[in-house]
Design an enzyme around this catalytic site. Structure first.
Site, PDB file in Angstrom:
ATOM      1  N   LYS A 241      -6.889  -4.177   7.978  1.00 49.86           N
ATOM      2  CA  LYS A 241      -5.342  -4.404   8.393  1.00 49.86           C
ATOM      3  C   LYS A 241      -4.717  -3.040   8.724  1.00 49.86           C
ATOM      4  O   LYS A 241      -4.637  -2.128   7.868  1.00 49.86           O
ATOM      5  CB  LYS A 241      -4.259  -5.253   7.372  1.00 49.86           C
ATOM      6  CG  LYS A 241      -3.010  -5.570   8.056  1.00 49.86           C
ATOM      7  CD  LYS A 241      -2.258  -6.500   6.996  1.00 49.86           C
ATOM      8  CE  LYS A 241      -1.626  -5.800   5.763  1.00 49.86           C
ATOM      9  NZ  LYS A 241      -0.800  -6.704   5.184  1.00 49.86           N
TER      10      LYS A 241
ATOM     11  N   ASP B 247      -0.060  -5.366  11.317  1.00 47.86           N
ATOM     12  CA  ASP B 247       1.303  -5.697  10.413  1.00 47.86           C
ATOM     13  C   ASP B 247       2.606  -4.568  11.135  1.00 47.86           C
ATOM     14  O   ASP B 247       2.196  -3.302  10.900  1.00 47.86           O
ATOM     15  CB  ASP B 247       0.942  -5.373   8.889  1.00 47.86           C
ATOM     16  CG  ASP B 247       2.358  -5.653   8.442  1.00 47.86           C
ATOM     17  OD1 ASP B 247       3.229  -6.228   8.622  1.00 47.86           O
ATOM     18  OD2 ASP B 247       2.241  -5.395   7.008  1.00 47.86           O
TER      19      ASP B 247
ATOM     20  N   LYS C 107       2.656 -12.363  -1.096  1.00 42.69           N
ATOM     21  CA  LYS C 107       2.785 -11.386  -2.242  1.00 42.69           C
ATOM     22  C   LYS C 107       3.135 -12.252  -3.510  1.00 42.69           C
ATOM     23  O   LYS C 107       4.400 -12.510  -3.565  1.00 42.69           O
ATOM     24  CB  LYS C 107       3.570 -10.318  -1.863  1.00 42.69           C
ATOM     25  CG  LYS C 107       3.117  -9.503  -0.605  1.00 42.69           C
ATOM     26  CD  LYS C 107       4.141  -8.275  -0.375  1.00 42.69           C
ATOM     27  CE  LYS C 107       3.571  -7.465   0.751  1.00 42.69           C
ATOM     28  NZ  LYS C 107       4.236  -8.144   2.011  1.00 42.69           N
TER      29      LYS C 107
END
Length: 1697
Positions: free
Chosen positions: A1168, A1200, A1277
């Site tokens: 990522k 991201d 998360k």
């Protein structure tokens, strides 16, 4: 000896007011004369009695000029009663106990109230009272406000009020002298209602009523039945006072006489008898109505109501009833809209044109006397005498339809709704035959029905005459009674008509109820052509024609020695119930609200698991409150049907006793499991004698009403021991129900189960539900929504506290379970039950009964009907039956589905019915909203599909099956020996503490914004450690990210709070099921709103508790989240979790690409990249292109953007990376509303991250808009979304839609990484099972975002989690086994620990202070370092103690020295030498503030911050304004600066004086129940710890001083501080609860007033110094109801000082 009670009369007092008093008994020799709409005689009455007050509401002039005294109402609530008679017995018993231990006070106002079954009884009870009543007044008033008429009263009935006797009277005349003392009534706990007249004066002898402007007369009944929407309240009122010469003994005697009368003349619970007694009783009163007295006013003396009125005419603004009957005395009565204005029957009979008309009139009149007022008339010539007679009768409501079949079903609906038969009139021939389907239904389901079928005379039968068939015994055994009347003739006494009808109606309404058929031949002339007849046929009818009663009265006697009371016949049943272990209470079809009430009482008494069929009315129950005790008292197992899809559940279920109330059960699976469990003791209770035992397993058949059966059981004590059997059933039901709710909510499309779900939420106590057969009733039974919370009125809530459930009537045609006539039945049901009806039927059912729309259009005597038609263009039920898989589709569609394309919209247009079309969930909710708000009939067509419906039902069954099996595995998991508290698998937390850590990172977190000067980077957080009683341990990590609106300091304060509230709390091992179990535990056990806990904090304590449970079970976190299906437990699950690498992307594209290549070489299969850091999307695109080029096409690349791009920048980036094969881009746009547009326009796969971070509450409702297929993943998360429970829910939503759920760490330590590894494995198991159920294509394992491990330079444990290449796969992975070892053997690395947070001990001591001759011993509690200069002093509210602040004090003890004080008179604080409560108040806010100032100065010589609540807040505000050098700041919770208005102050002071007397005279226990029943505490009453809070309010040693504090510190006596507020320079924090509207306005006014004293420049500064904070989801006591936001607000306030 029964002493008569004199009627109340009017007598002149010295002040000119009219007082209602009680005269001597009325003598029967008096003659009545009709005058002015009232009945009167010339008899005069003398004696006085009763208690007189000056008015329901004080007049401003009286308050200003006179002394005002309030008598406080003392209300005692008795346990709910099974019946009205039972309620009266409870009142009688309470009165006897009161006489044994009478109050010691010379004046008082007592009320006893008891909840009784809710169906309307008031009018019938009024009519049951004897004509020669010895007690007056007698009152009935209707609550129907929609143009009530006499006819509507008979057809629909009405909720109303019945009252007898006058406990208290209020009267006022427009002239005369005024007394110096004005007396009124006040109440905190319940609404007290006075009934009476305005502008009306009663003369001294009650001879006449006259109009006098400005006068009034009101009274409060001694006995009152008030019928509310969800409960009826039976009240007994007793008032006495030396000021009115009415002693306690006198008042008791009068009340006892009234009570004896109503007990002797109580209402009989038969629906038909109700209508009969009403008409006859009202006729006997010989009333004459006119409009001179058009209304009875209803003046509500309500808690928190009007303090006073400026003018007497303001009382006219009170609600009123325009349909009433009031018997003021034996000589005086008034009424309106109550009476039958029909002309004399004998006169009309004698003028009848022919003998047909005579007989027809007799039949119709006798029907009305029997209470039959609703007629369904089909057109026809032969029946015209009956039709004309019915249509001409003033009391009868007629409805017509050209289709006899629809008409007969309509009559069934009325009978279902009212339990009174409707009368069907038809012509001869096939018109009669068309009634057969309805007759069958009525017979099979015990619905009373009267059929009057016209026929040809005998000479026209069997000879080929037109429209002549054999109608004798036409319906065979399906009718309870048949009689073939002769053709009308004057040669036969007309009495035959009356006795025949009386007998028929008796048979129709006696058990077993059902249809009766009277065949009525008529010769011509059928019209009103004159034809002579002999009046001699009327011989013997003179008495009948002179009254309004039926010719023959059938009396059903109930003897005291019935079988239900016979010990020898019930002893066996009682013994079986006493010894039951695996028991089940089964509620079948229950037809009345009173029977539902009885069923609830039985469920509460037995506390057995309850399976409630949809037709019981209890399946769709609604709660009046959300207290956890409800689920402990009522063990409803609503989802057993789908739980039984699991073979393991079926094998586990072993039943030893079943009690079934009501005959029919909808669920086939439940019937099957009961049959499979046989033989066992099966007790069936129903009032009819017929057999309903298709499985032939009933062992005890009890023929009795539910009231008799429940009454018998309530007298017997059943030992209650909550068993694992009931706990397990409840858990199974909850988990399956959760899954069903999730599936229905998560499904984007409008489904038929969703219809069942949402319609149940739309129901209210004033509505009812009618269900069609086939799919609607099955869906409602399985997927209906129960336990939803509605908002009740305060009296309803408090009286119903033992039965806090609203009852909803549900009906269906389940006698023969056909689909014919359903719409017509529903419309009739709406008329009969007098409620707004929602009808849910299928399209084929509608088409089968479209002629019902003709009845719908007539809209006679009913409330609106909303018809929901599920249009799947065929018969959908066949698609879910086994034959669907075995029959060719073409055959299915043509011969089973009977597919069609008929326009329902055009059908509605043809019948002028409003049509709404719903194709989506939103459209359905909008349509329901329109239907509810508009008072008109409406049809909502719900678009559906047979195939889609079948598919979704299969999904629901499969997922329910999985959930049931999953739950069974939880129930069968073994525990470590000695680790479990009891069989309910509860563990107790013995100790809990917290360690703050600081660990070094090798680089700054990607979320951090740091400058070039930073060389060292750290991560800080807390390790939460839990030890259970058995020694099991668990640890969790709390590590908030500053970017997510929580910080380390606030998290620490919440942890300090939780450490104190969690100690010694029970935890259930079933918490690991998740699915809402943690949220329930947080609320019910900790008393904290789950939404108030910071996400990182919740994640940490969930982690700690789950690890502790795993340790107690000798298992792992993964295995308690998902118990294995095999003994080894590892075969079905992945032993490794793939890890996605994370790159911060600082550097050139080449540099970043080289880093990525290195990571790939290390074994990472996914990477990522953080983008949008530099603001140039072109550069970011170049970076992605370079990395893809470097690592090849096989490696997964994610990007991201963290919401840092505008929509335009994101689109620019997407256009440049389309060929880079990104797995997804996370949060590409700043604005959440642009996400879907980006998906549509860019074509780039998107993942949600920050978007889901903000949806902790009701995530499914907020995720629904993100179902777009372009959103391919959610990045979760756990520490940001609020723990494992929320994370699992979001993941399941993603799996349901075929999306990825990626678990992401937030730079936490190995403790969290190990837990996330286990959790990621759990989600992978869920994903695979979900994809299998939904037939999704199997995807490779997800690489989870645990790559932050590489940032850890240090760790919180010396044995960190190992993440590295797997030798078998070659990929970098986290080992599930290694994660288990880290969690199981976790130990803290002491080198990184900064400090420890543990529970602190409170120092408690007494301190005596003297001030101005006042001496007080204070109870003081203290925590924190004495050397700390930051001092917080806490002042509680009235009835509280310093104990209220303990948890908040311990929370702040790390940063401040915290002191709480029991105010004088409270807790253990004692004022020495206190005077009596009856004396002039001598305590004051000023005096208490002075002595507290002295106490505080002694404890802390320097400045202090003072925190006060309610009374304590008023003292704190005064001190802040007065002692500025001492008070550094003040936090005021629910504070008021006082009352500005002198009138309000005077009234409030008088009320508080009354309350103070109440405390002393009646005791604290009774005062508490009254005080906390007020509107102010509505929110607190729903708190799970409410009972615990109330118990703490009993801990006061000095009641006299407590009363003095209430009186002396009354806000009515306190000097108003509003004028001082503009000069306030002490910082103020003003806190109020969101639901506390009163104090919210006060808080805003305070802030406005404070700032008004500041200049323009100072105004902004004032807003910085002073602050108003609204605490969400709480009322008047925020520090008790929702303490965490209070702590946060107080912490921030202190940091600014």
């Amino acid at each position: 000896m029964n002493l008569p009670v004199p009627a109340f009369r009017a007598s002149r007092l010295s002040n000119g007011a009219v007082l209602l008093v009680l005269p001597p008994p009325f003598t029967s020799s008096s003659s009545a004369v009709a005058f002015g709409g009232v009945r009167r005689t010339s008899v005069r009455v003398e004696a006085a009695g009763g208690v007189r007050f000056d008015g329901p509401v004080p007049l401003n002039g009286d308050v200003e000029e006179n002394e005002v005294v309030f008598e406080h109402c003392v209300t005692r609530t008795l346990p709910p009663a099974l019946t009205l008679q039972d309620g009266l017995d409870k009142l009688k018993e309470a009165l006897e106990m009161l006489k044994v231990a009478p109050p010691r006070c010379s004046a008082g106002f007592l009320r006893f109230q008891v909840a009784v079954p809710p169906s309307p009884k008031a009018l019938s009870w009024f009519c049951c009272q004897p004509e020669s009543s010895g007690v007056f007044p007698l009152i009935y008033l209707s609550k129907d406000t929609d143009n009530p008429t006499c006819k509507s009263l008979y057809v629909n009935g009405s909720r109303g009020v019945f009252g007898i006797g006058a406990a208290v009277s209020f009267a006022h005349s427009s002239d005369g002298k005024q007394s110096l003392i004005k007396r009124y009534i006040s109440t905190d706990s319940t609404h007290i209602v006075a009934y009476g007249f305005m502008d009306i004066s009663l003369d001294d002898g009650l001879v006449s009523v006259s109009h006098e402007d400005g006068s009034f007369c009101f009274f409060i009944p001694q006995i009152e039945l008030d019928e509310l929407e969800s409960v009826s309240i039976l009240t007994m009122t007793l008032a006495w006072g030396d000021f009115s010469f009415s002693t306690f003994e006198d008042s008791c005697h009068l009340l006892e006489v009234s009570l004896n009368q109503v007990i002797c003349h109580v209402w009989s619970p038969t629906g038909l008898g109700k209508s009969k007694c009403i008409r006859a009783a009202l006729r006997k009163l010989n009333l004459v109505e006119d409009r001179s007295i058009p209304r009875v006013y209803i003046n509500d003396i309500a808690p928190g109501g009007r303090e006073s009125v400026g003018d007497i005419m303001e009382l006219k603004e009170s609600p009123f009833s325009s349909q009433f009957c009031v018997r003021l005395s034996a000589t005086l009565a008034v009424s309106n809209n109550m009476l039958d204005h029909a002309s004399e029957l004998s006169h009309s009979l004698n003028e009848s044109a022919n003998i047909n008309a005579v007989w027809a009139s007799l039949i119709i009149e006798e029907c009305t006397r029997l209470g039959l007022m609703y007629f369904c008339v089909a057109p026809g010539s032969r029946s015209s005498p009956l039709a004309v007679a019915a249509a001409s009768h003033n009391l009868i409501t007629c409805v017509s339809c050209f289709d006899e079949r629809s008409l007969a079903f309509h009559a069934i609906g009325y009978g279902r709704g009212s339990h009174i038969p409707a009368v069907v009139i038809t012509s001869s021939g096939t018109a009669v035959s068309n009634l057969l389907p309805a007759v069958v239904e009525a017979s099979q389901d015990f619905v009373p029905l009267i059929l009057l079928t016209a026929d040809r005379p005998p000479e026209l039968l069997d000879c080929g005459a037109n429209q002549a068939i054999d109608q004798v015994n036409h319906f065979g055994s399906f009718v309870r009674f048949f009689f073939n009347l002769p053709a009308p003739t004057d040669q036969i006494p007309a009495k035959i008509v009356l006795t025949t009808l009386d007998s028929a109606v008796n048979r129709a309404t006696s058990s077993p109820c059902g249809p009766v058929h009277i065949n009525c031949p008529f010769r011509e002339p059928l019209e009103s052509s004159p034809l002579k007849w002999l009046s001699s046929c009327l011989k013997g009818l003179d008495y009948w024609m002179s009254n309004a009663e039926p010719f023959t009265k059938y009396i059903h006697m109930r003897f005291s020695d019935t079988s239900m009371n016979a010990p020898d016949e019930m002893i066996e049943v009682l013994n079986l119930i006493q010894g039951a272990k695996n028991c089940l209470l089964l509620f079948g079809a229950i037809h009345t609200e009173d029977e539902m009430w009885a069923a609830l009482l039985l469920a509460k008494h037995l506390q057995w698991p309850v399976v409630a069929d949809i037709l019981s009315g209890l399946r769709l129950r609604k709660l009046l409150t959300s207290l956890p005790d409800i689920e402990r008292n009522f063990i409803f197992v609503d989802n057993l049907d789908h739980a039984l899809l699991s073979e393991s559940v079926k094998d586990w279920v072993k039943i030893d006793v079943v009690i079934q109330i009501g005959s029919r059960i909808t669920s086939k699976r439940i019937c099957q499991i009961i049959e499979e469990c046989a033989p066992f003791s099966y007790i069936m209770v129903d009032k009819h004698p017929l057999r309903h035992d298709p499985s032939h397993i009933v062992t005890h058949r009890i023929q009795a009403t539910i009231f008799d059966f429940v009454s018998c059981l309530l007298k017997d004590t059943v030992p209650y021991t909550r068993s694992m059997w009931s706990t397990s059933l409840q858990l199974l039901s909850k988990m399956v129900g959760w899954q069903i709710h999730f599936q229905i909510t998560a499904e984007c499309s409008l489904t038929e189960p969703y219809v069942a779900h949402v319609i149940s939420e739309a129901l209210s106590p004033e509505s009812a539900l009618f269900l069609g057969n086939s799919m609607p009733i099955r869906d409602a039974d399985i997927y209906g929504c129960s336990w939803s919370v509605c908002r009740p009125s305060v009296p309803s809530l408090m009286l119903n506290s033992d039965l806090p459930i609203n009852l909803v009537r549900v009906a269906a045609n389940r006698g023969a379970s056909g689909i014919d006539g359903l719409l017509s039945t529903a419309i009739g049901f709406a008329v009969g039950c007098n409620k707004k009806v929602f009808c849910v039927i299928g399209d084929i059912s509608l088409l089968h009964d479209t002629n019902g729309l003709a009845i719908l259009k007539q809209r006679k005597s009913r409330k609106p009907v909303t018809i929901l038609v599920v249009n799947n263009h065929g018969g959908a039920i066949f698609s879910v039956l086994p034959l669907a898989d075995k029959v060719e589709p073409s055959v299915l569609h043509q011969y089973f589905y009977t597919s069609h394309n008929i326009s329902i919209r055009e059908l509605c247009m043809a019948h002028s019915v409003k049509h709404l079309h719903a194709k989506t969930k939103v459209e359905l909710k909008e349509a329901l909203c329109v239907a509810q708000n508009e008072q008109m009939d409406c049809m909502v067509e719900i678009e559906s599909s047979i195939d889609a419906n079948a598919d979704f039902h299969r999904v629901l069954k499969k997922t329910s099956l999985q959930t049931a099996q999953h739950t069974m595995r939880f129930l069968s998991v073994p525990f470590s020996q000695g680790s479990i508290k009891d069989e309910f698998r509860l563990l107790k937390i013995r100790k809990i503490w917290c360690s703050k850590y600081r660990i070094a990172l090798s680089a700054p977190p990607t979320s951090a914004s740091v400058g070039d000067n930073y060389k060292e980077f750290y991560r800080e957080g807390f390790i939460l450690s839990v030890i259970l009683e058995d020694g099991s341990t668990g640890s969790g990590e709390v590590a908030p990210l500053e970017i997510h609106e929580e910080n380390l300091v606030d998290a620490e304060y919440q942890l300090r709070f939780l450490i104190h509230v969690m100690e010694q709390v029970d935890i259930s091992c079933f918490l690991s099921i998740l699915k809402g179990s943690f949220s329930c535990w947080i609320w019910n056990e900790l008393g904290i709103l789950p939404s108030s806990v910071f996400p990182s904090v919740r994640c940490g304590f969930e982690m700690a508790i789950l690890n502790a449970i795993a340790d107690a079970k000798g298992s792992t976190l993964l295995n308690i989240l998902h118990p294995p299906t095999n003994e080894n437990g590892d075969c079905e699950r992945s032993l490794e979790v793939q890890v996605c690498a994370l790159i911060n992307s600082n550097g050139s594209p080449t540099e970043v690409a080289n880093v990525a290549a290195t990571l790939v070489e290390e074994g990472f299969s996914a990477i990522k990249l953080k983008v949008a850091r530099g603001g140039d999307p072109v550069q970011d695109a170049a970076l992605i292109q370079e990395v893809r080029k470097k690592v090849g096409r096989q490696i997964i690349i994610r990007a991201d953007a963290n919401r840092k791009w505008t929509y335009e920048e994101a689109m620019k980036f997407s256009s440049l990376v389309k060929d880079c094969n990104l797995q997804y881009i996370e949060e590409p746009v700043q604005d959440e509303d642009d996400i879907l547009m980006f998906c549509e326009q860019s074509g780039l796969p998107v993942a949600l991250d920050e978007t889901i971070d903000k949806i902790q509450e009701n995530p499914l409702e907020k995720l629904v808009k993100f179902t777009h297929p372009g959103i391919v993943s959610v990045v979760i998360k756990p520490s940001v979304v609020g723990g494992f429970e929320n994370a699992a829910l979001i993941a399941q939503w993603a799996h349901q839609l075929g999306k990825m759920a990626v678990v992401s760490a937030a730079f936490e330590s190995s403790l969290s990484l190990a837990a996330y590894t286990q959790f990621s494995s759990y989600l992978e198991i869920l994903r695979l099972s979900t994809f299998k159920v939904l037939n999704y294509k199997e995807e490779p394992s997800v690489a989870h975002g645990l790559g932050t491990y590489s940032w850890l330079k240090e760790d919180v444990t010396p044995n960190p989690l190992f993440v590295g290449p797997n030798p078998l796969s070659g990929f970098v992975e986290a080992s599930v086994a290694n994660a288990s070892r880290v969690l199981h053997n976790f130990e803290v690395n002491q080198n990184v620990i900064c400090n420890m947070i543990t529970g602190e001990q409170i120092c408690q001591y007494q301190l005596k202070v003297e001030h101005n001759n006042l001496s007080c011993s204070f109870e003081v509690r203290e925590v924190g370092l004495k050397s700390n200069e930051n001092v917080l002093v806490f002042l509680h509210g009235f009835l509280g103690t310093g104990e209220d602040w303990i948890t908040i004090m311990k929370t702040f003890s790390g940063s401040a020295r915290c002191i709480s004080v029991d105010l004088p008179g409270h807790g253990k604080s004692i004022i020495h030498g206190v005077r009596g409560a009856g004396e002039v108040p001598w305590l004051s806010v000023e005096l208490i503030a002075d002595i507290l100032h002295k106490l505080i100065h002694h404890l802390a010589p320097a400045e202090v911050t003072i925190v006060g609540y309610s009374m304590g807040a008023r003292i704190a505000l005064y001190m802040a304004l007065t002692f500025r050098s001492k008070i550094k700041a003040a936090a005021l919770i629910s504070a008021s600066p006082g009352l500005k208005d002198p009138l309000s102050r005077k009234i409030r002071a008088a009320k508080d004086d009354s309350r103070a007397r109440f405390v002393v005279e009646h005791g604290l226990q009774l005062f508490l129940s009254s005080w906390y029943a007020g509107e102010l505490w509505k929110s607190l009453r729903s708190h799970p710890h409410f009972n615990r809070i109330i118990a703490s309010r009993l801990q006061h040693n000095d009641i006299q001083s407590l009363a003095q504090m209430l009186s002396g510190l009354s806000i009515g006596r306190q000097t108003a501080l509003w004028e001082d507020l503009p000069n306030c320079r002490v910082p103020l924090l003003i806190i109020h609860g969101e639901k506390d509207t009163k104090f919210k306005k006060i808080a805003q006014a305070m802030m406005h007033t404070i700032c008004s004293g500041l200049g323009r420049n100072e105004h902004a500064e004032g807003n910085n110094i002073h602050q108003v904070v609204e605490v969400p989801n709480c009322g008047h006591a925020p520090h008790l109801e929702n303490p965490l936001p209070v702590i946060t607000a107080l912490r921030k306030f202190m940091s600014r000082l």
